[in-house]
Design a protein around this motif. Structure first.
Motif, PDB file in Angstrom:
ATOM      1  N   GLY A   6      -7.856 112.148  36.283  1.00 49.14           N
ATOM      2  CA  GLY A   6      -6.575 111.835  35.664  1.00 49.14           C
ATOM      3  C   GLY A   6      -6.675 110.525  34.910  1.00 49.14           C
ATOM      4  O   GLY A   6      -7.741 109.917  34.837  1.00 49.14           O
ATOM      5  N   TYR A   7      -5.563 110.088  34.351  1.00 44.84           N
ATOM      6  CA  TYR A   7      -5.554 108.868  33.549  1.00 44.84           C
ATOM      7  C   TYR A   7      -4.375 107.983  33.923  1.00 44.84           C
ATOM      8  O   TYR A   7      -3.279 108.465  34.179  1.00 44.84           O
ATOM      9  N   TYR A   8      -4.655 106.695  33.966  1.00 43.66           N
ATOM     10  CA  TYR A   8      -3.618 105.688  34.145  1.00 43.66           C
ATOM     11  C   TYR A   8      -3.452 104.933  32.842  1.00 43.66           C
ATOM     12  O   TYR A   8      -4.417 104.693  32.127  1.00 43.66           O
ATOM     13  N   LYS A   9      -2.225 104.564  32.555  1.00 43.41           N
ATOM     14  CA  LYS A   9      -1.935 103.728  31.399  1.00 43.41           C
ATOM     15  C   LYS A   9      -0.991 102.635  31.877  1.00 43.41           C
ATOM     16  O   LYS A   9       0.127 102.929  32.310  1.00 43.41           O
ATOM     17  N   LYS A  10      -1.482 101.402  31.878  1.00 42.37           N
ATOM     18  CA  LYS A  10      -0.702 100.245  32.318  1.00 42.37           C
ATOM     19  C   LYS A  10      -0.112 100.449  33.714  1.00 42.37           C
ATOM     20  O   LYS A  10       1.049 100.162  33.961  1.00 42.37           O
ATOM     21  N   GLY A  11      -0.926 100.988  34.624  1.00 36.94           N
ATOM     22  CA  GLY A  11      -0.515 101.140  36.015  1.00 36.94           C
ATOM     23  C   GLY A  11       0.229 102.420  36.343  1.00 36.94           C
ATOM     24  O   GLY A  11       0.570 102.652  37.502  1.00 36.94           O
ATOM     25  N   LEU A  12       0.500 103.255  35.362  1.00 37.08           N
ATOM     26  CA  LEU A  12       1.264 104.479  35.575  1.00 37.08           C
ATOM     27  C   LEU A  12       0.434 105.713  35.202  1.00 37.08           C
ATOM     28  O   LEU A  12      -0.350 105.668  34.253  1.00 37.08           O
ATOM     29  N   ARG A  13       0.639 106.802  35.945  1.00 41.39           N
ATOM     30  CA  ARG A  13      -0.041 108.052  35.574  1.00 41.39           C
ATOM     31  C   ARG A  13       0.443 108.464  34.192  1.00 41.39           C
ATOM     32  O   ARG A  13       1.642 108.422  33.905  1.00 41.39           O
ATOM     33  N   ASP A  14      -0.507 108.889  33.354  1.00 42.89           N
ATOM     34  CA  ASP A  14      -0.155 109.238  31.984  1.00 42.89           C
ATOM     35  C   ASP A  14      -1.144 110.274  31.470  1.00 42.89           C
ATOM     36  O   ASP A  14      -2.354 110.075  31.542  1.00 42.89           O
ATOM     37  N   GLY A  15      -0.630 111.396  30.972  1.00 43.60           N
ATOM     38  CA  GLY A  15      -1.511 112.430  30.441  1.00 43.60           C
ATOM     39  C   GLY A  15      -1.836 113.493  31.481  1.00 43.60           C
ATOM     40  O   GLY A  15      -1.129 113.674  32.463  1.00 43.60           O
ATOM     41  N   LYS A  16      -2.953 114.182  31.247  1.00 43.30           N
ATOM     42  CA  LYS A  16      -3.331 115.324  32.082  1.00 43.30           C
ATOM     43  C   LYS A  16      -4.063 114.889  33.344  1.00 43.30           C
ATOM     44  O   LYS A  16      -4.973 114.071  33.286  1.00 43.30           O
ATOM     45  N   TRP A  17      -3.671 115.469  34.477  1.00 42.95           N
ATOM     46  CA  TRP A  17      -4.335 115.286  35.763  1.00 42.95           C
ATOM     47  C   TRP A  17      -4.799 116.665  36.216  1.00 42.95           C
ATOM     48  O   TRP A  17      -3.990 117.581  36.360  1.00 42.95           O
ATOM     49  N   THR A  18      -6.085 116.813  36.408  1.00 44.83           N
ATOM     50  CA  THR A  18      -6.671 118.098  36.779  1.00 44.83           C
ATOM     51  C   THR A  18      -7.314 118.002  38.151  1.00 44.83           C
ATOM     52  O   THR A  18      -8.096 117.089  38.406  1.00 44.83           O
ATOM     53  N   SER A  19      -6.977 118.957  39.025  1.00 45.71           N
ATOM     54  CA  SER A  19      -7.632 119.025  40.333  1.00 45.71           C
ATOM     55  C   SER A  19      -8.518 120.268  40.356  1.00 45.71           C
ATOM     56  O   SER A  19      -8.247 121.256  39.679  1.00 45.71           O
ATOM     57  N   TYR A  20      -9.597 120.180  41.142  1.00 42.67           N
ATOM     58  CA  TYR A  20     -10.596 121.242  41.184  1.00 42.67           C
ATOM     59  C   TYR A  20     -10.841 121.703  42.613  1.00 42.67           C
ATOM     60  O   TYR A  20     -10.711 120.925  43.563  1.00 42.67           O
ATOM     61  N   TYR A  21     -11.211 122.982  42.736  1.00 41.09           N
ATOM     62  CA  TYR A  21     -11.671 123.484  44.021  1.00 41.09           C
ATOM     63  C   TYR A  21     -13.070 122.955  44.277  1.00 41.09           C
ATOM     64  O   TYR A  21     -13.812 122.643  43.349  1.00 41.09           O
ATOM     65  N   VAL A  22     -13.441 122.877  45.545  1.00 40.01           N
ATOM     66  CA  VAL A  22     -14.788 122.434  45.902  1.00 40.01           C
ATOM     67  C   VAL A  22     -15.763 123.552  45.540  1.00 40.01           C
ATOM     68  O   VAL A  22     -15.612 124.685  45.967  1.00 40.01           O
ATOM     69  N   GLU A  23     -16.736 123.249  44.726  1.00 38.49           N
ATOM     70  CA  GLU A  23     -17.757 124.202  44.282  1.00 38.49           C
ATOM     71  C   GLU A  23     -19.113 123.580  44.512  1.00 38.49           C
ATOM     72  O   GLU A  23     -19.396 122.516  43.997  1.00 38.49           O
ATOM     73  N   ARG A  24     -19.946 124.213  45.239  1.00 37.28           N
ATOM     74  CA  ARG A  24     -21.268 123.667  45.527  1.00 37.28           C
ATOM     75  C   ARG A  24     -22.313 124.061  44.492  1.00 37.28           C
ATOM     76  O   ARG A  24     -23.442 123.652  44.565  1.00 37.28           O
ATOM     77  N   LEU A  25     -21.958 124.865  43.500  1.00 39.25           N
ATOM     78  CA  LEU A  25     -22.944 125.331  42.526  1.00 39.25           C
ATOM     79  C   LEU A  25     -22.745 124.715  41.143  1.00 39.25           C
ATOM     80  O   LEU A  25     -23.025 125.331  40.134  1.00 39.25           O
ATOM     81  N   ASN A  26     -22.232 123.516  41.096  1.00 41.36           N
ATOM     82  CA  ASN A  26     -22.061 122.759  39.848  1.00 41.36           C
ATOM     83  C   ASN A  26     -21.126 123.408  38.837  1.00 41.36           C
ATOM     84  O   ASN A  26     -21.159 123.056  37.675  1.00 41.36           O
ATOM     85  N   SER A  27     -20.339 124.389  39.252  1.00 43.86           N
ATOM     86  CA  SER A  27     -19.349 124.932  38.321  1.00 43.86           C
ATOM     87  C   SER A  27     -17.978 124.623  38.902  1.00 43.86           C
ATOM     88  O   SER A  27     -17.691 124.937  40.047  1.00 43.86           O
ATOM     89  N   ARG A  28     -17.163 123.952  38.139  1.00 47.41           N
ATOM     90  CA  ARG A  28     -15.843 123.544  38.622  1.00 47.41           C
ATOM     91  C   ARG A  28     -14.825 124.638  38.334  1.00 47.41           C
ATOM     92  O   ARG A  28     -14.715 125.111  37.216  1.00 47.41           O
ATOM     93  N   LYS A  29     -14.054 124.984  39.353  1.00 49.48           N
ATOM     94  CA  LYS A  29     -12.929 125.892  39.168  1.00 49.48           C
ATOM     95  C   LYS A  29     -11.660 125.063  39.245  1.00 49.48           C
ATOM     96  O   LYS A  29     -11.446 124.332  40.215  1.00 49.48           O
TER      97      LYS A  29
END
Length: 142
Positions: A89-112
């Protein structure tokens, strides 16, 4: 002769530049019960914070937050206990700003992707989406 003069000037310039740059140093501010660092900050000699890191009790980095002017600013990253990226994710001047993406745990280097959320000045905005592990839609919020 010309090469040696140039080399001497170049080396002198490099030495001057290396001495004039301020380098941040890591300061551990909290430790787990087993003695492994829990929280550390990278601080410049003038006291400005470059970034803050959190660590799992086995020494794997949990998260990293860059700082600017004393507040979170820039790309935030969180990792799983296995070292895989779990959230960006991204912070701008102390606040969350823009896209925040969460991923499942993947052990094969491919993010879901698990979810995408959007913020403006720390407030939820736009369309939020989430997916089940199989890729089917889990939720959609507006």
């Amino acid at each position: 002769m010309k090469v040696s003069v140039f080399a001497h000037i170049f080396a002198s310039c490099m030495l001057y530049c290396a001495c004039s740059f301020e380098r941040a140093e890591e300061q551990v501010i909290a430790e787990h019960a087993n003695g492994v660092k829990k929280t550390s900050v990278w601080v410049y000699p003038d006291g400005d914070i470059l970034k803050r890191n959190e660590w799992y009790n086995d020494g794997i980095k949990e998260l990293e937050i860059p700082y600017k002017d004393g507040v979170p600013h820039g790309e935030f990253k969180r990792w799983t206990g296995f070292g895989d990226v779990a959230m960006i994710g991204y912070y701008k001047k102390g606040l969350r700003d823009g896209k925040w993406t969460s991923y499942y745990v993947e052990r094969l280097n491919s993010r879901k992707k698990e979810a995408e959320r959007f913020y403006k000045e720390d407030h939820p905005v736009g369309d939020w989406e989430g997916w089940h592990y199989d890729g089917s839609k889990a939720f959609e919020e507006h």
